[in-house]
Design an enzyme around this catalytic site. Structure first.
Site, PDB file in Angstrom:
ATOM      1  N   LYS A   1     -39.308  -9.535 -30.824  1.00  0.00           N
ATOM      2  CA  LYS A   1     -38.343 -10.255 -30.369  1.00  0.00           C
ATOM      3  C   LYS A   1     -37.447  -9.036 -29.988  1.00  0.00           C
ATOM      4  CE  LYS A   1     -34.244 -13.182 -30.525  1.00  0.00           C
ATOM      5  NZ  LYS A   1     -33.196 -13.809 -31.174  1.00  0.00           N
TER       6      LYS A   1
ATOM      7  N   TYR B   1     -38.354  -8.363 -35.252  1.00  0.00           N
ATOM      8  CA  TYR B   1     -36.992  -8.659 -34.655  1.00  0.00           C
ATOM      9  C   TYR B   1     -36.020  -7.566 -34.427  1.00  0.00           C
ATOM     10  CZ  TYR B   1     -32.652 -11.409 -33.916  1.00  0.00           C
ATOM     11  OH  TYR B   1     -31.535 -11.960 -33.762  1.00  0.00           O
TER      12      TYR B   1
ATOM     13  N   ILE C   1     -36.362 -15.473 -26.139  1.00  0.00           N
ATOM     14  CA  ILE C   1     -35.650 -16.263 -26.912  1.00  0.00           C
ATOM     15  C   ILE C   1     -34.277 -16.383 -26.680  1.00  0.00           C
ATOM     16  CG2 ILE C   1     -35.069 -16.420 -29.538  1.00  0.00           C
ATOM     17  CD1 ILE C   1     -37.902 -14.846 -30.117  1.00  0.00           C
TER      18      ILE C   1
END
Length: 291
Positions: free
Chosen positions: A158, A131, A201
C-alpha cells in the site's frame, strides 16, 4: 490478487468516546455492495488511538459483517511482537491479508527492516503487505528495499508516498504482475493502473464509493469520458477535505448523507461548527454544479 477499491474504513465512536459497533454496522451496510473490499485499522481507522482489545473487537466485527468482501487488516506497531500477535489474531479470524507499516519512532536501517519483515513472514501464512506511509512513520523505504521485500515473500504494497516518481521507479524494478501494488489514494489510479497497479485503498470511498469505484471501472475499461466525469465530482468533494483534519471531515460528510457514524475519537475536534461548514460547502458545490 487484491484488485479494485478497498475502503480505508473509518472507526465510529459514540458520545462516550467508545468504539461504536452499531454505527460501524451502519457504514458496512452502506458500503458492502459498493466497494471491492476493506482496509481496516489504518490511518483513517484511527489505529494510533485504539488499544489492542479495541482493535481485536473491530477485526472480529468487520470480518463477521463484511459480506465476504476481502479484508486487509493493518497490524503495524512499533513493537514487532505486538504487530505479529495482532496479525496472528486477524489471521485466526479469517482476514484475507495483513499489512504493516515499518516499525516507527526509531530510524531503522533497511537491513533491520528486512529482518523485521522476515520475522513476520515466519509467523504469518496469509498475504503480507508493506504499508508505506512516510509522514506517519518518519521515513520511507528505497525501491531497492521494496525489491528485496518482494524477493523474500512480501505479497504487495500500500503506497501512500504520493510520489509518482517513486512509483515509476518501483514499476521498473519490481514485477507488478506478481507484486500486488495498491495506491494509497484514488487520485493516483490513472497513472498507476496503466503501469501495473491493481487499485487503491481509498478514504474518500467511505463517503462516495460510487464515484471512486467508477473511476476504477472506467480506467479498467478504458472509458475516459466516464473517468473524467467521476473525477470531476471527486476533485470537487476533495476540496471539502481541506476545511479540517481528514477524519472529522469524513465523519461530517457521512453523517450529513444520513449514514450515522457518530464521532471521531478525542482529541479530534468535532462540533456543530465543523458540520455546518461542511454542509455549506456541499451546498455551494451543488449550486455551482460541482465545478
Amino acid at each position: 490478487m487484491f484488485e479494485g477499491i478497498f475502503t480505508s474504513l473509518i472507526t465510529p465512536f459514540n458520545e462516550e468516546n467508545k468504539v461504536d459497533l452499531e454505527r460501524l454496522n451502519n457504514l458496512l451496510f452502506y458500503l458492502n455492495d459498493k466497494v471491492h473490499g476493506f482496509f481496516i485499522l489504518g490511518t483513517y481507522g484511527s489505529t494510533a488511538l485504539l488499544c489492542e482489545d479495541e482493535k481485536k473487537e473491530i477485526i472480529k466485527h468487520v470480518l463477521k459483517n463484511s459480506s465476504n468482501k476481502k479484508v486487509i487488516v493493518h497490524a503495524g506497531e512499533s513493537n514487532p511482537d505486538t504487530s505479529v500477535k495482532l496479525a496472528q489474531f486477524a489471521q485466526s479470524q479469517g482476514a484475507n491479508a495483513v499489512a504493516f507499516v515499518p516499525p516507527y519512532f526509531y530510524g531503522y536501517s533497511e537491513e533491520e527492516i528486512i529482518l523485521y519483515f522476515q520475522k513476520i513472514l515466519r509467523e504469518i501464512t496469509i498475504p503480507v503487505f508493506v504499508y508505506l506511509n512516510p509522514p506517519r512513520v518518519g521515513y520511507n523505504l528505497s525501491v531497492q528495499c521494496i525489491h528485496q521485500l518482494a524477493e523474500i515473500g512480501i505479497y504487495g504494497i500500500k503506497d501512500t508516498t504520493n510520489n509518482l516518481n517513486y512509483f515509476y521507479d518501483l514499476s521498473t524494478n519490481v514485477d507488478l504482475e506478481k507484486f500486488n501494488y495498491l495506491s494509497g489514494s484514488e487520485m493516483y489510479l490513472n497513472p498507476t493502473m496503466f503501469h501495473g497497479g491493481k487499485g487503491a485503498i481509498s478514504a474518500m470511498s467511505n463517503v462516495f464509493p460510487e464515484y471512486v469505484v467508477n473511476v476504477y471501472d472506467s480506467l479498467k475499461n478504458r472509458n475516459m469520458e466516464s473517468y473524467k466525469e467521476s473525477m470531476k465530482y471527486l476533485f470537487a468533494y476533495r476540496k471539502i477535505r481541506k476545511v479540517g483534519q481528514g477524519i472529522p471531515v469524513v465523519h461530517a460528510m457521512l453523517n450529513l448523507k444520513g449514514i450515522d457514524v457518530g464521532y471521531p475519537r478525542f482529541p479530534f475536534k468535532y462540533d456543530e461548527g465543523l458540520v455546518n461548514k461542511v454542509s455549506e460547502l456541499i451546498k455551494c458545490l451543488r449550486t455551482n454544479q460541482i465545478d
